[in-house]
Design a protein around this motif. Structure first.
Motif, PDB file in Angstrom:
ATOM      1  N   ALA A  95       0.702  -1.091   0.170  1.00 46.15           N
ATOM      2  CA  ALA A  95       0.007   0.050  -0.016  1.00 46.15           C
ATOM      3  C   ALA A  95       0.880   1.147   0.059  1.00 46.15           C
ATOM      4  O   ALA A  95       1.823   1.238   0.764  1.00 46.15           O
ATOM      5  CB  ALA A  95      -0.781  -0.111   1.335  1.00 46.15           C
ATOM      6  N   VAL A  96       0.721   2.211  -0.895  1.00 47.56           N
ATOM      7  CA  VAL A  96       1.224   3.563  -0.893  1.00 47.56           C
ATOM      8  C   VAL A  96       0.424   4.636  -0.302  1.00 47.56           C
ATOM      9  O   VAL A  96      -0.477   4.699  -0.750  1.00 47.56           O
ATOM     10  CB  VAL A  96       1.456   3.754  -2.319  1.00 47.56           C
ATOM     11  CG1 VAL A  96       2.459   5.116  -2.630  1.00 47.56           C
ATOM     12  CG2 VAL A  96       2.485   2.831  -3.203  1.00 47.56           C
ATOM     13  N   LEU A  97       1.004   5.220   0.486  1.00 45.54           N
ATOM     14  CA  LEU A  97       0.471   6.339   1.462  1.00 45.54           C
ATOM     15  C   LEU A  97       1.159   7.596   1.020  1.00 45.54           C
ATOM     16  O   LEU A  97       2.151   7.914   0.577  1.00 45.54           O
ATOM     17  CB  LEU A  97       0.766   5.946   2.913  1.00 45.54           C
ATOM     18  CG  LEU A  97       0.163   4.410   3.508  1.00 45.54           C
ATOM     19  CD1 LEU A  97       0.389   4.503   4.927  1.00 45.54           C
ATOM     20  CD2 LEU A  97      -1.104   4.221   3.082  1.00 45.54           C
ATOM     21  N   ASP A  98       0.306   8.642   1.328  1.00 50.87           N
ATOM     22  CA  ASP A  98       0.777  10.054   1.126  1.00 50.87           C
ATOM     23  C   ASP A  98       0.946  10.447  -0.282  1.00 50.87           C
ATOM     24  O   ASP A  98       1.940  11.047  -0.483  1.00 50.87           O
ATOM     25  CB  ASP A  98       1.563  10.476   2.218  1.00 50.87           C
ATOM     26  CG  ASP A  98       1.313  10.170   3.548  1.00 50.87           C
ATOM     27  OD1 ASP A  98      -0.202  10.439   3.758  1.00 50.87           O
ATOM     28  OD2 ASP A  98       2.018   9.739   4.217  1.00 50.87           O
ATOM     29  N   ALA A  99       0.365   9.775  -1.318  1.00 46.92           N
ATOM     30  CA  ALA A  99       0.739  10.024  -2.601  1.00 46.92           C
ATOM     31  C   ALA A  99      -0.642  10.007  -3.238  1.00 46.92           C
ATOM     32  O   ALA A  99      -1.449   9.151  -3.283  1.00 46.92           O
ATOM     33  CB  ALA A  99       1.872   9.075  -3.127  1.00 46.92           C
ATOM     34  N   THR A 100      -0.495  10.736  -4.401  1.00 44.84           N
ATOM     35  CA  THR A 100      -1.803  10.951  -5.549  1.00 44.84           C
ATOM     36  C   THR A 100      -1.543   9.370  -6.343  1.00 44.84           C
ATOM     37  O   THR A 100      -0.500   8.994  -6.776  1.00 44.84           O
ATOM     38  CB  THR A 100      -1.573  11.932  -6.402  1.00 44.84           C
ATOM     39  OG1 THR A 100      -1.719  13.141  -5.551  1.00 44.84           O
ATOM     40  CG2 THR A 100      -2.966  11.978  -7.350  1.00 44.84           C
ATOM     41  N   MET A 101      -2.530   8.760  -6.740  1.00 43.91           N
ATOM     42  CA  MET A 101      -2.384   7.550  -7.303  1.00 43.91           C
ATOM     43  C   MET A 101      -2.305   7.781  -9.024  1.00 43.91           C
ATOM     44  O   MET A 101      -3.516   8.632  -9.605  1.00 43.91           O
ATOM     45  CB  MET A 101      -3.869   6.844  -7.239  1.00 43.91           C
ATOM     46  CG  MET A 101      -3.622   5.283  -7.900  1.00 43.91           C
ATOM     47  SD  MET A 101      -5.278   4.324  -7.551  1.00 43.91           S
ATOM     48  CE  MET A 101      -6.285   5.335  -9.123  1.00 43.91           C
ATOM     49  N   PRO A 102      -1.481   7.408  -9.624  1.00 36.31           N
ATOM     50  CA  PRO A 102      -1.188   7.599 -11.153  1.00 36.31           C
ATOM     51  C   PRO A 102      -2.310   6.596 -11.722  1.00 36.31           C
ATOM     52  O   PRO A 102      -3.144   6.116 -10.783  1.00 36.31           O
ATOM     53  CB  PRO A 102       0.144   6.953 -11.446  1.00 36.31           C
ATOM     54  CG  PRO A 102       0.630   6.861  -9.943  1.00 36.31           C
ATOM     55  CD  PRO A 102      -0.226   6.673  -8.970  1.00 36.31           C
ATOM     56  N   ILE A 129       7.814   9.130  -0.813  1.00 32.88           N
ATOM     57  CA  ILE A 129       8.623  10.229  -0.807  1.00 32.88           C
ATOM     58  C   ILE A 129       8.364  10.732  -2.268  1.00 32.88           C
ATOM     59  O   ILE A 129       8.191  12.085  -2.317  1.00 32.88           O
ATOM     60  CB  ILE A 129       9.986  10.004  -0.548  1.00 32.88           C
ATOM     61  CG1 ILE A 129       9.943   9.620   0.988  1.00 32.88           C
ATOM     62  CG2 ILE A 129      10.847  11.273  -0.693  1.00 32.88           C
ATOM     63  CD1 ILE A 129      11.471   9.084   1.555  1.00 32.88           C
ATOM     64  N   SER A 130       8.536   9.777  -3.203  1.00 33.19           N
ATOM     65  CA  SER A 130       8.456  10.040  -4.653  1.00 33.19           C
ATOM     66  C   SER A 130       7.856   9.112  -5.538  1.00 33.19           C
ATOM     67  O   SER A 130       8.118   7.898  -5.033  1.00 33.19           O
ATOM     68  CB  SER A 130       9.695  10.703  -5.236  1.00 33.19           C
ATOM     69  OG  SER A 130      10.724   9.635  -5.505  1.00 33.19           O
ATOM     70  N   VAL A 131       7.049   9.387  -6.447  1.00 32.94           N
ATOM     71  CA  VAL A 131       6.448   8.443  -7.387  1.00 32.94           C
ATOM     72  C   VAL A 131       6.708   8.891  -8.917  1.00 32.94           C
ATOM     73  O   VAL A 131       6.264   9.857  -9.333  1.00 32.94           O
ATOM     74  CB  VAL A 131       5.007   8.254  -7.072  1.00 32.94           C
ATOM     75  CG1 VAL A 131       4.321   7.163  -8.139  1.00 32.94           C
ATOM     76  CG2 VAL A 131       4.637   7.747  -5.851  1.00 32.94           C
ATOM     77  N   THR A 132       7.398   7.925  -9.441  1.00 37.65           N
ATOM     78  CA  THR A 132       7.841   8.084 -10.751  1.00 37.65           C
ATOM     79  C   THR A 132       7.078   7.051 -11.775  1.00 37.65           C
ATOM     80  O   THR A 132       7.267   6.001 -11.789  1.00 37.65           O
ATOM     81  CB  THR A 132       9.305   8.108 -11.019  1.00 37.65           C
ATOM     82  OG1 THR A 132       9.911   9.171  -9.864  1.00 37.65           O
ATOM     83  CG2 THR A 132       9.723   8.518 -12.389  1.00 37.65           C
ATOM     84  N   GLU A 133       6.415   7.746 -12.861  1.00 39.60           N
ATOM     85  CA  GLU A 133       6.131   6.539 -13.856  1.00 39.60           C
ATOM     86  C   GLU A 133       7.302   6.239 -14.778  1.00 39.60           C
ATOM     87  O   GLU A 133       8.414   7.111 -15.285  1.00 39.60           O
ATOM     88  CB  GLU A 133       5.048   7.462 -14.711  1.00 39.60           C
ATOM     89  CG  GLU A 133       3.825   7.741 -13.931  1.00 39.60           C
ATOM     90  CD  GLU A 133       2.657   8.256 -14.862  1.00 39.60           C
ATOM     91  OE1 GLU A 133       2.684   8.205 -16.187  1.00 39.60           O
ATOM     92  OE2 GLU A 133       1.652   8.889 -14.395  1.00 39.60           O
ATOM     93  N   ILE A 134       7.323   5.108 -15.219  1.00 40.05           N
ATOM     94  CA  ILE A 134       8.513   4.283 -16.117  1.00 40.05           C
ATOM     95  C   ILE A 134       7.503   3.531 -17.143  1.00 40.05           C
ATOM     96  O   ILE A 134       6.556   3.122 -16.956  1.00 40.05           O
ATOM     97  CB  ILE A 134       9.074   3.494 -15.095  1.00 40.05           C
ATOM     98  CG1 ILE A 134       8.554   2.457 -14.585  1.00 40.05           C
ATOM     99  CG2 ILE A 134      10.124   4.407 -14.226  1.00 40.05           C
ATOM    100  CD1 ILE A 134       9.474   1.382 -13.804  1.00 40.05           C
ATOM    101  N   PRO A 135       8.352   3.152 -18.022  1.00 44.78           N
ATOM    102  CA  PRO A 135       8.060   2.154 -19.065  1.00 44.78           C
ATOM    103  C   PRO A 135       8.059   0.857 -18.243  1.00 44.78           C
ATOM    104  O   PRO A 135       8.743   0.364 -17.432  1.00 44.78           O
ATOM    105  CB  PRO A 135       9.013   2.098 -20.172  1.00 44.78           C
ATOM    106  CG  PRO A 135       9.814   3.403 -19.880  1.00 44.78           C
ATOM    107  CD  PRO A 135       9.697   3.758 -18.592  1.00 44.78           C
ATOM    108  N   GLN A 136       7.135  -0.231 -18.896  1.00 48.93           N
ATOM    109  CA  GLN A 136       6.867  -1.516 -18.367  1.00 48.93           C
ATOM    110  C   GLN A 136       8.424  -2.239 -18.654  1.00 48.93           C
ATOM    111  O   GLN A 136       9.173  -2.080 -19.340  1.00 48.93           O
ATOM    112  CB  GLN A 136       6.145  -2.394 -19.207  1.00 48.93           C
ATOM    113  CG  GLN A 136       6.135  -3.793 -18.686  1.00 48.93           C
ATOM    114  CD  GLN A 136       4.935  -4.797 -19.449  1.00 48.93           C
ATOM    115  OE1 GLN A 136       3.711  -4.237 -19.485  1.00 48.93           O
ATOM    116  NE2 GLN A 136       5.484  -5.541 -20.109  1.00 48.93           N
TER     117      GLN A 136
END
Length: 244
Positions: free
Chosen positions: A192-199, A231-238
């Motif tokens: 579970a990821v807390l304190d971050a907006t869901m991509p 702390i950070s969420v970064t979108e990446i390619p599969q």
């Protein structure tokens, strides 16, 4: 289905598997990397059998007498209609190319599955002052049963895809499918990821954060997903290899 058609299907089937195992990494959507040599060998055999059958049909064979030909034609000239089902994997590979298991598979298993992790308390200490890149299975194993609490105060980076919670609107997970040999035996690992907006759902991400210790003390293994303060969420390619 006559012999010529059978041979063509064998060529297409063998060629399709050779294509995804030698010219691309598509096979990793279905099996672990170690199965590549076996897939190539099996596909090569199927392909060669198809070519040999095709050559034999083109060359032709001595024609038996009328009665023999009539009997053998019914007995050997045609395969059962169910043999047409062999065309389905060919069309699937060439036209559809099913993707790796993702959010849909993980969402259907709300209770976290227990991954086959190393023996509890067998984990090494994590260095402080750096981000520890970690598999989800290791993170879950440490959170569930490491008596040394090696995750406390340590930053970790997890890689997976986004899965919204089925039961809680504001909750979402970083997840990954773990397989033993192929996608058919996959289990969903979720944190579970807390304190971050869901991509967007099924987006691949790298999430950096720290483990949130459960208020009740030890986390019951296999019942509750561990939590990560993001702390950070970064979108990446599969990733090329989508499974753990």
């Amino acid at each position: 289905m006559n012999r010529l058609t059978q041979s063509m299907i064998l060529i297409l089937l063998g060629g399709a598997v050779l294509r995804i195992t030698t010219l691309s990494t598509t096979y990793l959507n279905y099996v672990k990397p170690g199965f590549q040599p076996f897939l190539i060998a099996a596909a090569a055999v199927v392909f060669v059998l198809g070519v040999v059958g095709l050559i034999q049909e083109w060359r032709g064979s001595p024609r038996p007498d009328h009665h023999e030909g009539h009997e053998h034609g019914h007995e050997h000239g045609h395969a059962p209609r169910v043999a047409w089902l062999l065309t389905l994997p060919v069309f699937a590979i060439y036209l559809i190319a099913p993707p790796a298991l993702g959010a849909f598979s993980a969402k259907s298993e709300e209770a976290p599955a227990q991954p086959p992790v190393a023996a509890l308390d067998a984990y090494h200490a994590l260095p402080a002052g750096k981000v520890n890149d970690m598999a989800l299975s290791e993170f879950i194993g440490r959170a569930w049963g490491d008596s040394a609490n090696s995750l406390v105060g340590r930053q970790v980076k997890l890689t997976g895809f986004v899965v919204p919670s089925v039961k809680k609107k504001d909750r979402w997970y970083v997840a990954r499918i773990q397989i033993a040999c192929c996608a058919a035996d996959g289990i969903a690992l979720k944190v579970a990821v807390l304190d971050a907006t869901m991509p967007p759902e099924n987006t691949w991400i790298e999430v950096t954060g720290t483990w949130r210790e459960p208020k009740s003390g030890k986390l019951p293994a296999g019942t509750v997903a561990p939590e990560l303060d993001a702390i950070s969420v970064t979108e990446i390619p599969q990733p090329v290899e989508p499974y753990e």
